[in-house]
Design an enzyme around this catalytic site. Structure first.
Site, PDB file in Angstrom:
ATOM      1  N   THR A 129       0.821  -1.227   0.000  1.00 49.11           N
ATOM      2  CA  THR A 129       0.000   0.000   0.000  1.00 49.11           C
ATOM      3  C   THR A 129       0.851   1.272   0.000  1.00 49.11           C
ATOM      4  OG1 THR A 129      -0.082  -0.107   2.407  1.00 49.11           O
ATOM      5  CG2 THR A 129      -1.946  -1.076   1.221  1.00 49.11           C
ATOM      6  N   GLY A 130       2.167   1.132   0.103  1.00 49.03           N
ATOM      7  CA  GLY A 130       3.050   2.296   0.132  1.00 49.03           C
ATOM      8  C   GLY A 130       3.405   2.773  -1.267  1.00 49.03           C
TER       9      GLY A 130
ATOM     10  N   SER B 197      18.499   1.682   2.744  1.00 56.22           N
ATOM     11  CA  SER B 197      18.333   3.122   2.495  1.00 56.22           C
ATOM     12  C   SER B 197      19.656   3.879   2.522  1.00 56.22           C
ATOM     13  CB  SER B 197      17.413   3.673   3.589  1.00 56.22           C
ATOM     14  OG  SER B 197      17.493   5.064   3.632  1.00 56.22           O
TER      15      SER B 197
ATOM     16  N   GLU C  92      19.970   6.565   3.869  1.00 55.93           N
ATOM     17  CA  GLU C  92      20.085   7.162   5.201  1.00 55.93           C
ATOM     18  C   GLU C  92      21.141   6.430   6.029  1.00 55.93           C
ATOM     19  OE1 GLU C  92      18.315   9.933   6.992  1.00 55.93           O
ATOM     20  OE2 GLU C  92      18.480  10.357   4.873  1.00 55.93           O
TER      21      GLU C  92
ATOM     22  N   TYR D  68      15.890   5.715  12.621  1.00 54.01           N
ATOM     23  CA  TYR D  68      15.500   5.082  11.358  1.00 54.01           C
ATOM     24  C   TYR D  68      16.730   4.485  10.672  1.00 54.01           C
ATOM     25  CZ  TYR D  68      14.202   4.617   6.429  1.00 54.01           C
ATOM     26  OH  TYR D  68      14.001   4.135   5.160  1.00 54.01           O
TER      27      TYR D  68
ATOM     28  N   GLU E 207       2.615  12.638   1.980  1.00 58.32           N
ATOM     29  CA  GLU E 207       2.552  14.110   1.958  1.00 58.32           C
ATOM     30  C   GLU E 207       3.457  14.784   2.987  1.00 58.32           C
ATOM     31  OE1 GLU E 207      -1.571  15.384   1.995  1.00 58.32           O
ATOM     32  OE2 GLU E 207      -2.047  14.015   0.338  1.00 58.32           O
TER      33      GLU E 207
ATOM     34  N   LYS F 218       5.598  17.603   0.158  1.00 56.79           N
ATOM     35  CA  LYS F 218       5.099  18.745   0.941  1.00 56.79           C
ATOM     36  C   LYS F 218       5.246  20.013   0.086  1.00 56.79           C
ATOM     37  CE  LYS F 218       5.881  20.909   5.454  1.00 56.79           C
ATOM     38  NZ  LYS F 218       6.675  20.874   6.688  1.00 56.79           N
TER      39      LYS F 218
ATOM     40  N   ARG G 207      19.950  16.162  -1.293  1.00 58.70           N
ATOM     41  CA  ARG G 207      19.599  14.765  -1.526  1.00 58.70           C
ATOM     42  C   ARG G 207      19.728  14.448  -3.009  1.00 58.70           C
ATOM     43  NH1 ARG G 207      19.673  14.864   3.136  1.00 58.70           N
ATOM     44  NH2 ARG G 207      18.324  13.893   4.703  1.00 58.70           N
TER      45      ARG G 207
HETATM   46  P1  NAP Z   1       5.881   4.129   2.495  1.00 57.89           P
HETATM   47  O1  NAP Z   1       5.157   4.814   1.392  1.00 57.89           O
HETATM   48  O2  NAP Z   1       5.941   4.762   3.842  1.00 57.89           O
HETATM   49  O3  NAP Z   1       5.239   2.661   2.649  1.00 57.89           O
HETATM   50  C1  NAP Z   1       5.535   1.845   3.755  1.00 57.89           C
HETATM   51  C2  NAP Z   1       4.670   0.605   3.704  1.00 57.89           C
HETATM   52  O4  NAP Z   1       4.968  -0.212   4.840  1.00 57.89           O
HETATM   53  C3  NAP Z   1       3.147   0.877   3.754  1.00 57.89           C
HETATM   54  O5  NAP Z   1       2.502  -0.030   2.905  1.00 57.89           O
HETATM   55  C4  NAP Z   1       2.814   0.567   5.225  1.00 57.89           C
HETATM   56  O6  NAP Z   1       1.470   0.172   5.412  1.00 57.89           O
HETATM   57  C5  NAP Z   1       3.754  -0.620   5.453  1.00 57.89           C
HETATM   58  N1  NAP Z   1       3.982  -0.889   6.879  1.00 57.89           N
HETATM   59  C6  NAP Z   1       4.381  -0.028   7.835  1.00 57.89           C
HETATM   60  N2  NAP Z   1       4.508  -0.665   9.020  1.00 57.89           N
HETATM   61  C7  NAP Z   1       4.193  -1.960   8.788  1.00 57.89           C
HETATM   62  C8  NAP Z   1       4.117  -3.112   9.605  1.00 57.89           C
HETATM   63  N3  NAP Z   1       4.391  -3.071  10.922  1.00 57.89           N
HETATM   64  N4  NAP Z   1       3.767  -4.299   9.037  1.00 57.89           N
HETATM   65  C9  NAP Z   1       3.468  -4.363   7.720  1.00 57.89           C
HETATM   66  N5  NAP Z   1       3.486  -3.293   6.903  1.00 57.89           N
HETATM   67  C10 NAP Z   1       3.853  -2.109   7.431  1.00 57.89           C
HETATM   68  O7  NAP Z   1       7.395   3.833   2.061  1.00 57.89           O
HETATM   69  P2  NAP Z   1       8.065   3.831   0.591  1.00 57.89           P
HETATM   70  O8  NAP Z   1       8.545   5.192   0.298  1.00 57.89           O
HETATM   71  O9  NAP Z   1       7.187   3.103  -0.342  1.00 57.89           O
HETATM   72  O10 NAP Z   1       9.364   2.966   0.886  1.00 57.89           O
HETATM   73  C11 NAP Z   1       9.352   1.549   0.767  1.00 57.89           C
HETATM   74  C12 NAP Z   1      10.524   0.974   1.554  1.00 57.89           C
HETATM   75  O11 NAP Z   1      11.751   1.492   1.050  1.00 57.89           O
HETATM   76  C13 NAP Z   1      10.527   1.297   3.036  1.00 57.89           C
HETATM   77  O12 NAP Z   1      11.098   0.197   3.696  1.00 57.89           O
HETATM   78  C14 NAP Z   1      11.452   2.490   3.150  1.00 57.89           C
HETATM   79  O13 NAP Z   1      12.012   2.565   4.432  1.00 57.89           O
HETATM   80  C15 NAP Z   1      12.470   2.135   2.088  1.00 57.89           C
HETATM   81  N6  NAP Z   1      13.159   3.247   1.428  1.00 57.89           N
HETATM   82  C16 NAP Z   1      12.445   4.253   0.884  1.00 57.89           C
HETATM   83  C17 NAP Z   1      13.104   5.249   0.191  1.00 57.89           C
HETATM   84  C18 NAP Z   1      12.361   6.372  -0.469  1.00 57.89           C
HETATM   85  O14 NAP Z   1      13.007   7.370  -0.829  1.00 57.89           O
HETATM   86  N7  NAP Z   1      11.064   6.246  -0.704  1.00 57.89           N
HETATM   87  C19 NAP Z   1      14.499   5.189   0.052  1.00 57.89           C
HETATM   88  C20 NAP Z   1      15.186   4.123   0.622  1.00 57.89           C
HETATM   89  C21 NAP Z   1      14.507   3.138   1.294  1.00 57.89           C
HETATM   90  P3  NAP Z   1       0.290   1.238   5.674  1.00 57.89           P
HETATM   91  O15 NAP Z   1      -0.151   1.690   4.296  1.00 57.89           O
HETATM   92  O16 NAP Z   1      -0.716   0.431   6.398  1.00 57.89           O
HETATM   93  O17 NAP Z   1       0.880   2.356   6.490  1.00 57.89           O
HETATM   94  O1  F7E Z   2      13.640  14.819   4.088  1.00 56.58           O
HETATM   95  C1  F7E Z   2      14.732  18.269   4.906  1.00 56.58           C
HETATM   96  C2  F7E Z   2      15.004  17.190   5.945  1.00 56.58           C
HETATM   97  O2  F7E Z   2      11.658  13.593   4.952  1.00 56.58           O
HETATM   98  C3  F7E Z   2      14.637  15.208   3.178  1.00 56.58           C
HETATM   99  C4  F7E Z   2      12.586   8.484   3.396  1.00 56.58           C
HETATM  100  O3  F7E Z   2      11.953   7.927   2.269  1.00 56.58           O
HETATM  101  O4  F7E Z   2      14.511   9.064   2.092  1.00 56.58           O
HETATM  102  C5  F7E Z   2      13.517   9.598   2.945  1.00 56.58           C
HETATM  103  O5  F7E Z   2      14.112  10.177   4.106  1.00 56.58           O
HETATM  104  C6  F7E Z   2      15.410  16.401   3.705  1.00 56.58           C
HETATM  105  C7  F7E Z   2      15.898  16.243   5.150  1.00 56.58           C
HETATM  106  O6  F7E Z   2      13.336  12.429   3.440  1.00 56.58           O
HETATM  107  C8  F7E Z   2      11.482  19.656   5.742  1.00 56.58           C
HETATM  108  O7  F7E Z   2      15.615  17.765   7.095  1.00 56.58           O
HETATM  109  C9  F7E Z   2      13.462  20.400   5.290  1.00 56.58           C
HETATM  110  O8  F7E Z   2      17.239  16.675   5.253  1.00 56.58           O
HETATM  111  O9  F7E Z   2      11.828  14.067   2.478  1.00 56.58           O
HETATM  112  P1  F7E Z   2      12.497  13.742   3.746  1.00 56.58           P
HETATM  113  P2  F7E Z   2      14.551  11.701   4.183  1.00 56.58           P
HETATM  114  O10 F7E Z   2      14.632  12.036   5.614  1.00 56.58           O
HETATM  115  O11 F7E Z   2      15.765  11.933   3.357  1.00 56.58           O
HETATM  116  C10 F7E Z   2      15.341   8.044   2.681  1.00 56.58           C
HETATM  117  C11 F7E Z   2      16.308   7.581   1.625  1.00 56.58           C
HETATM  118  C12 F7E Z   2      14.546   6.978   3.326  1.00 56.58           C
HETATM  119  O12 F7E Z   2      14.975   5.842   3.385  1.00 56.58           O
HETATM  120  C13 F7E Z   2      13.359   7.391   4.123  1.00 56.58           C
HETATM  121  O13 F7E Z   2      12.474   6.297   4.320  1.00 56.58           O
HETATM  122  O14 F7E Z   2      14.548  17.527   3.702  1.00 56.58           O
HETATM  123  N1  F7E Z   2      13.516  19.053   5.203  1.00 56.58           N
HETATM  124  N2  F7E Z   2      12.244  20.808   5.634  1.00 56.58           N
HETATM  125  C14 F7E Z   2      12.311  18.554   5.472  1.00 56.58           C
HETATM  126  N3  F7E Z   2      11.842  17.301   5.491  1.00 56.58           N
HETATM  127  C15 F7E Z   2      10.526  17.113   5.773  1.00 56.58           C
HETATM  128  N4  F7E Z   2      10.025  15.857   5.769  1.00 56.58           N
HETATM  129  N5  F7E Z   2       9.688  18.161   6.064  1.00 56.58           N
HETATM  130  C16 F7E Z   2      10.117  19.458   6.070  1.00 56.58           C
HETATM  131  O15 F7E Z   2       9.356  20.373   6.325  1.00 56.58           O
END
Ligand code: NAP
Ligand code: F7E
Length: 323
Positions: A11-12, A124, A126, A148, A185, A191, A216
């Site tokens: 669902t993500g 990630s 991160e 995280y 969002e 955002k 980033r």
């Molecule tokens: P997301 O939109 O936040 O989706 C997270 C998914 O995990 C949702 O389907 C959520 O379900 C599910 N979930 C959360 N807690 C759970 C639990 N306890 N048991 C089962 N399901 C659970 O994240 P995404 O951006 O698609 O990212 C996918 C994965 O890649 C994550 O592991 C994230 O940490 C990792 N990642 C993301 C990025 C990025 O930039 N997007 C980069 C590097 C790594 P609900 O819908 O019910 O909340």
């Molecule tokens: O922040 C700065 C904030 O929350 C990016 C996740 O998918 O990518 C994501 O993590 C940057 C940070 O993503 C706001 O301080 C400024 O430096 O969009 P973000 P993230 O923390 O990089 C990694 C790869 C993952 O794995 C994670 O799951 O933006 N920033 N002002 C802000 N960030 C947010 N959220 N909101 C602000 O108002």
């Protein structure tokens, strides 16, 4: 015979794109959903009739065992996580339970049910945090800056550990930030694009942000799930960095997004110190040469195209929500 895939976190953002890709590859697609008082299936609306959903949670060992026995997947993609970095300071233990121990629960379930199931772990960028080395590749040391990031390092190493200890096909993709119109969002890109759309349509006056200097390496989620799929088809389980190789600041992102709606971002964006993190990651940029060479992967959508796509989609969304 059709291959069967199980996606946790279907669902993500990434789960929804991966489901579409696997359906296009003729897979039988299964996904896990968590019980909630209101079902949130909007991201998978388009494919809901063509996928199979099962209730499970990474916190619940039996639900994982049962689903593996029932579905008998060839491939498991573990995308489920508590994925929002700021929440990881507010709920560090929960974040560790899901993102760290949750991976072990799933790996144990696979080991006990069928060691032949292939496994993908969503690691990630991160994890690199404030590493002094740039750009970051598969050899770069980790320097995590949030609960995280620490939880993801555990998930990454336990995945590699199951590969090395039990000879299981366990791979890990270290993905840099990837975005889309389906991004949550609260993440900074979404955002900003949502605010630009709302401000353009007269529904919002200001946009409050935290650290504008953070840089980033932003790519498109649709491109990144293709890399994930390719990792699972590779001849051996491995670790791959997935990135565009270009970094931009939050400030650059604001400028480009507001330009899409012919506005000057400086007139609308305000810094709110409460949005600055206890510890931030200042500058991440990835080197994905290994994936480009071995998986023949490269990103197709540029930074500018990504922002245009997100702003255009948010303008339509805001108009619909208004109506
Ligand atoms: P997301 O939109 O936040 O989706 C997270 C998914 O995990 C949702 O389907 C959520 O379900 C599910 N979930 C959360 N807690 C759970 C639990 N306890 N048991 C089962 N399901 C659970 O994240 P995404 O951006 O698609 O990212 C996918 C994965 O890649 C994550 O592991 C994230 O940490 C990792 N990642 C993301 C990025 C990025 O930039 N997007 C980069 C590097 C790594 P609900 O819908 O019910 O909340
Ligand atoms: O922040 C700065 C904030 O929350 C990016 C996740 O998918 O990518 C994501 O993590 C940057 C940070 O993503 C706001 O301080 C400024 O430096 O969009 P973000 P993230 O923390 O990089 C990694 C790869 C993952 O794995 C994670 O799951 O933006 N920033 N002002 C802000 N960030 C947010 N959220 N909101 C602000 O108002």
């Amino acid at each position: 015979m059709r291959k069967r895939a199980l996606i946790t976190g279907i669902t993500g953002q990434d789960g929804s794109y991966l489901a579409e890709l696997l359906l296009a590859e003729n897979y039988e697609v299964h996904g896990t959903v968590r019980r909630a008082s209101i079902e949130r299936l909007d991201r998978i609306e388009k494919v809901i009739g063509r996928i199979n959903l099962h209730q499970a949670d990474l916190l619940d060992q039996n639900s994982l065992m049962n689903i593996l026995k029932e579905v008998e997947p060839d491939e498991v993609y573990n995308l489920a996580a508590q994925s929002f970095v700021p929440t990881s300071w507010k709920q560090p233990i929960y974040t560790g339970e899901v993102n760290a121990i949750g991976v072990t629960r799933l790996l144990e379930a696979i080991r006990l049910v069928n060691k032949g199931i292939k496994f993908y772990q969503a690691s990630s960028s991160e994890m690199f945090g404030n590493t002094p080395y740039s750009p970051q590749n598969e050899e770069t040391p980790f320097y995590p800056r949030s609960p995280y990031a620490v939880s993801k390092i555990y998930g990454h190493y336990i995945t590699m550990n199951y590969r090395d200890s039990y000879g299981m096909f366990c791979c890990s993709g270290i993905l840099f930030n990837h975005e889309s119109p389906r991004r949550g969002e609260e993440f900074v890109t979404r955002k900003i694009t949502l605010a630009a759309a709302r401000i353009k349509l007269g529904l919002q006056e200001k946009l409050k942000l935290g650290n504008l200097d953070a840089k980033r390496d932003w790519g498109f989620a649709g491109d990144y799930v293709r890399a994930v799929y390719l990792m699972m088809q590779h001849n051996q389980p491995d670790v791959f960095v997935i990135a565009t190789g270009v970094a931009h600041s939050v400030r650059d992102f604001c400028k480009a997004a507001f330009e899409c709606v012919d506005l000057n971002w400086e007139n609308y964006v305000e810094v709110d110190s409460s949005l600055i993190r206890p510890a931030d990651v200042n500058h991440l940029v990835g080197d994905s040469s290994k994936a480009r060479k071995l998986l023949k992967w490269k990103p197709e959508v540029s930074f500018e195209q990504l922002i245009e796509m997100m702003v255009a989609s948010d303008i339509e969304l805001v108009k619909r929500r208004k109506g």
